[in-house]
Write a protein that holds these residues in place. Structure first.
Motif, PDB file in Angstrom:
ATOM      1  N   ASP A   4       0.828  -1.205   0.000  1.00  0.00           N
ATOM      2  CA  ASP A   4       0.000   0.000   0.000  1.00  0.00           C
ATOM      3  C   ASP A   4       0.863   1.257   0.000  1.00  0.00           C
ATOM      4  O   ASP A   4       0.518   2.240  -0.652  1.00  0.00           O
ATOM      5  CB  ASP A   4      -0.939   0.018   1.205  1.00  0.00           C
ATOM      6  CG  ASP A   4      -2.084  -0.969   1.056  1.00  0.00           C
ATOM      7  OD1 ASP A   4      -2.667  -1.336   2.073  1.00  0.00           O
ATOM      8  OD2 ASP A   4      -2.394  -1.356  -0.088  1.00  0.00           O
ATOM      9  N   TRP A   7       1.917   1.974  -3.448  1.00  0.00           N
ATOM     10  CA  TRP A   7       0.835   2.564  -4.220  1.00  0.00           C
ATOM     11  C   TRP A   7       0.737   4.061  -3.931  1.00  0.00           C
ATOM     12  O   TRP A   7       0.593   4.861  -4.852  1.00  0.00           O
ATOM     13  CB  TRP A   7      -0.497   1.879  -3.894  1.00  0.00           C
ATOM     14  CG  TRP A   7      -1.624   2.427  -4.712  1.00  0.00           C
ATOM     15  CD1 TRP A   7      -2.004   2.012  -5.949  1.00  0.00           C
ATOM     16  CD2 TRP A   7      -2.479   3.516  -4.357  1.00  0.00           C
ATOM     17  NE1 TRP A   7      -3.060   2.785  -6.397  1.00  0.00           N
ATOM     18  CE2 TRP A   7      -3.369   3.717  -5.430  1.00  0.00           C
ATOM     19  CE3 TRP A   7      -2.581   4.346  -3.251  1.00  0.00           C
ATOM     20  CZ2 TRP A   7      -4.338   4.704  -5.417  1.00  0.00           C
ATOM     21  CZ3 TRP A   7      -3.558   5.328  -3.240  1.00  0.00           C
ATOM     22  CH2 TRP A   7      -4.417   5.496  -4.318  1.00  0.00           C
ATOM     23  N   HIS A 133       1.955  -1.942 -10.100  1.00  0.00           N
ATOM     24  CA  HIS A 133       2.157  -0.524  -9.806  1.00  0.00           C
ATOM     25  C   HIS A 133       2.642   0.212 -11.045  1.00  0.00           C
ATOM     26  O   HIS A 133       3.398  -0.336 -11.850  1.00  0.00           O
ATOM     27  CB  HIS A 133       3.172  -0.349  -8.675  1.00  0.00           C
ATOM     28  CG  HIS A 133       2.757  -1.023  -7.421  1.00  0.00           C
ATOM     29  ND1 HIS A 133       1.746  -0.561  -6.619  1.00  0.00           N
ATOM     30  CD2 HIS A 133       3.204  -2.155  -6.841  1.00  0.00           C
ATOM     31  CE1 HIS A 133       1.590  -1.365  -5.588  1.00  0.00           C
ATOM     32  NE2 HIS A 133       2.465  -2.353  -5.701  1.00  0.00           N
TER      33      HIS A 133
END
Length: 192
Positions: A4, A7, A133
């Motif tokens: 995360d 990201w 990603h």
């Protein structure tokens, strides 16, 4: 850094890239420059490095200069880290240094010369991908002209550049990074 976090880093980098790209376009609104697009698929650690650079400056690979001497010669430098001939250039030093200032500094370090800058040659979009990603950054390439008698000398503090040399456009080495972009740009401006 968790998935995360990666990201979020990619998203922050994308926002900074958009700001840098729009600022570059506004400052060169009257210029006739090319906008090549390249995709780089990289490892997770390399993605993190490049996205961090873009988040900081808007550009993953810094700024570069295509320097002409006479009408048919372009300056290239030998970058030992990638084992290729490349345009002189490199990273932007923080928020206080603009793209053009960084390009001038890198040219002086990597080739030992100054040049008369004439604007933007290319605003290259670099799409960076890793697993699920992705982000992007802009790589400004400025155009400049150097004096025919300019003496080349390498004084690169990073010790990545081993040589600087003029090449006729018709004789660019096969191992020139982004060779096709350079040839396209040269064809675009051949009459200048």
């Amino acid at each position: 850094m968790t998935v995360d976090d990666l990201w979020f880093l990619a998203d922050e980098a994308r926002q900074r890239a958009e700001q840098a790209y729009h600022r570059l376009r506004r400052s060169h609104a009257d210029a006739d420059y090319l906008e090549p697009v390249h995709t780089r698929r990289v490892s997770r650690p390399r993605f993190r490095t490049l996205a961090s650079r873009v988040k900081s400056t808007g550009t993953p690979y810094g700024v570069h200069t295509v320097v002409r001497r006479r009408d048919d010669e372009i300056l290239l430098v030998r970058h030992e880290g990638v084992d290729l001939w490349v345009l002189p250039g490199g990273g932007v030093d923080g928020d206080d240094e603009g793209f053009t200032e960084a390009a001038r500094r890198e040219l002086a370090e990597e080739a030992g010369i100054s040049a008369d800058y004439g604007g933007l040659a290319m605003a290259t979009r670099i799409d960076i991908r890793c697993d699920g990603h992705q982000t992007w950054g802009v790589m400004p390439v400025y155009r400049a002209r150097a004096d025919v008698a300019a003496e080349l000398s390498v004084n690169d503090p990073d010790e990545e550049i081993s040589a600087a040399r003029w090449f006729r456009v018709s004789e660019l080495p096969a191992d020139t990074r982004d060779r096709d972009d350079l040839l396209s740009w040269y064809d675009h401006v051949a009459g200048d």
